[in-house]
Scaffold this active site. Structure first.
Site: not given
Ligand code: PRP
Length: 179
Positions: A42, A98-99, A102, A130, A151, A164
């Protein structure tokens, strides 16, 4: 500012200006195409909705929901597809929105999956990167902001499904997620 935030990292104005800048660059590349713009639920929803409104070519919208984090702050290392695409990506130019990137686990796996399904091209557009946290060999094609390992919440990003809807990106107080 929300009481659980330590400070604002990116204001509404900074977000709007940079999202526009990146969207116009992407728009230029796809101007003669009809890409499928895939939002990863999301966290990307607000970035996605702002981003697509700067695109001038005809786009089709689709969404996936995957999880890589549990309810905490640390990546769990397993990609789980909770909602798949409605569209067939075979032969399509796909833009993944994608937001945050990481460890890179989510996007590395998603790109491999969509490529395996026959997408003609897969471009990755991220709001936040990041870089120092990267564990997988993947980089966004376009990224709005490189950030430190803070964070962050707001503009779609959550902690335990909260924050959000904040219109800015804030840094969450350590006391909120360490209690
Ligand atoms: C977050 C973000 C990416 C992922 C990044 O999603 O939106 O999909 O984590 O991390 P990574 O590079 O280590 O894979 P999250 O699972 O928190 O779900 P959300 O988008 O519903 O908040």
């Amino acid at each position: 500012m929300h009481k659980d935030c330590e400070r604002i990292m990116l204001t509404e104005e900074q977000l709007r200006a940079r999202v526009k800048e990146v969207a116009l660059q992407v728009d230029e590349i796809y101007k003669d195409k009809r890409p499928l713009v895939v939002g990863i639920l999301k966290g990307s929803i607000i970035f996605y909705s702002d981003f697509i409104r700067f695109l001038t070519m005809p786009v089709e919208l689709d969404f996936m929901a995957v999880s890589s984090y549990g309810s905490g702050a640390v990546s769990s290392g397993k990609l789980n597809i909770k909602k798949d695409l409605d569209r067939d990506v075979a032969g399509r130019d796909v833009i993944i929105v994608e937001d945050i990137i990481d460890s890179g686990f989510t996007l590395a796996n998603l790109k491999a999956l969509l490529t395996e399904r026959g997408a003609a091209s897969v471009m990755i557009v991220t709001l936040l990167n990041k870089k120092d946290r990267r564990e997988y060999d993947i980089a966004p094609d376009y990224n709005c902001f490189d950030i430190e390992n803070e964070f962050v919440v707001g503009y779609g990003l959550d902690y335990n499904e909260q924050y959000r809807s904040l219109p800015y990106i804030g840094i969450l107080k350590r006391s909120v997620y360490e209690k």
